[in-house]
Design an enzyme around this catalytic site. Sequence first.
Site, PDB file in Angstrom:
ATOM      1  N   ARG A 273       3.434  -0.708  10.717  1.00 15.70           N
ATOM      2  CA  ARG A 273       4.654  -0.191  11.348  1.00 15.70           C
ATOM      3  C   ARG A 273       5.091   1.152  10.770  1.00 15.70           C
ATOM      4  NH1 ARG A 273       9.598  -1.168   9.703  1.00 15.70           N
ATOM      5  NH2 ARG A 273      10.480  -1.869  11.659  1.00 15.70           N
TER       6      ARG A 273
ATOM      7  N   ASP B  52      15.286   2.213   8.484  1.00 19.62           N
ATOM      8  CA  ASP B  52      15.136   0.842   7.993  1.00 19.62           C
ATOM      9  C   ASP B  52      15.554   0.736   6.528  1.00 19.62           C
ATOM     10  OD1 ASP B  52      14.261  -0.330  10.305  1.00 19.62           O
ATOM     11  OD2 ASP B  52      12.137   0.013   9.874  1.00 19.62           O
TER      12      ASP B  52
ATOM     13  N   PRO C 176      -0.103 -15.397  -7.039  1.00 15.47           N
ATOM     14  CA  PRO C 176       1.210 -15.450  -7.684  1.00 15.47           C
ATOM     15  C   PRO C 176       1.266 -14.606  -8.961  1.00 15.47           C
ATOM     16  CG  PRO C 176       0.511 -17.655  -7.052  1.00 15.47           C
ATOM     17  CD  PRO C 176      -0.671 -16.753  -6.850  1.00 15.47           C
TER      18      PRO C 176
ATOM     19  N   GLU D 231      -7.262 -24.073  -5.015  1.00 19.87           N
ATOM     20  CA  GLU D 231      -6.579 -23.779  -6.282  1.00 19.87           C
ATOM     21  C   GLU D 231      -6.686 -22.308  -6.658  1.00 19.87           C
ATOM     22  OE1 GLU D 231      -4.526 -25.761  -7.856  1.00 19.87           O
ATOM     23  OE2 GLU D 231      -4.973 -27.154  -6.228  1.00 19.87           O
TER      24      GLU D 231
END
Length: 253
Positions: free
Chosen positions: A156, A171, A91, A118
């Site tokens: 991709r 895209d 994060p 954790e």
Amino acid sequence: MRFDVITLFPELFEPFLASGVTRRAYASGQVQVRLWNPRDHAEGNYRRVDDRPFGGGPGMVMMAGPLARCLAAIRADRAEDQPAPLVLFSPIGRHLDHAAVQGWSASAGAVLLCGRYEGVDQRFIDAHVDVQVSLGDFVLSGGEIAAVALLDAVARLQPGVLHDAGSHQLDSFNPALDGLLDCPHYTRPEQWQGAGVPAPLLSGHHAQIERWRRDQRLLLTARHRPDLLQAARARGQLTRADEALLVQSQDLL
Ligand code: SAH
């Protein structure tokens, strides 16, 4: 390019590596993926890879030792002059976006570390991690989903992976085109639950279809991601006709 993934759950990757259009990128070796389990580098009868946090508190922490030995085995196997960067999913990291995916897809690859519990002992991070990557402001139970997201997006983009060579050009987010969001798509039947298909798409007129798609890209982006529209404008990618449409449609936005 080659990605070495450090994960306590290598089996989570198998279906993604074996399914869908991206399978070709992995099967052909365009994107090589090797999976490494730190448990294979753990010591003792219990092959411990995690332990309780110093200072107490809930959860477990991934131990530095097994990760360091696993990484050393990867480095020896890659045998590179320029060691590939070690990416930790966390994060803390910068959010993954198209520019980063493009960067990775043009690189020699990386070592990807999937955290669990954790997280990872900070001393291993300080000693070895080059870059941290986040999937967004939410907490996953492990880095594997983030690793799969990165691998899939990179695969991709490889030449020949999508059936239609131009397909990813159109895209969303492609700055070489305009960086805008993709237009809506429709397929058969022509009527579904009372809803039809926008007339230009059925017209057979190439120019009319292209104009409709362009307009939709512009309107969708103006409505949902005005920041992307602004960036396209700054790159000089909006034409006079584009700007006219946006002015005309101001009330719709
Ligand atoms: N205690 C940590 C969360 C640990 S979750 C915190 O609160 O920040 C366990 C692992 O999942 C992390 O080590 C990381 O590798 C992965 N992870 C969790 N959320 C993530 C996210 N948003 N992006 C990428 N990886 C994530």
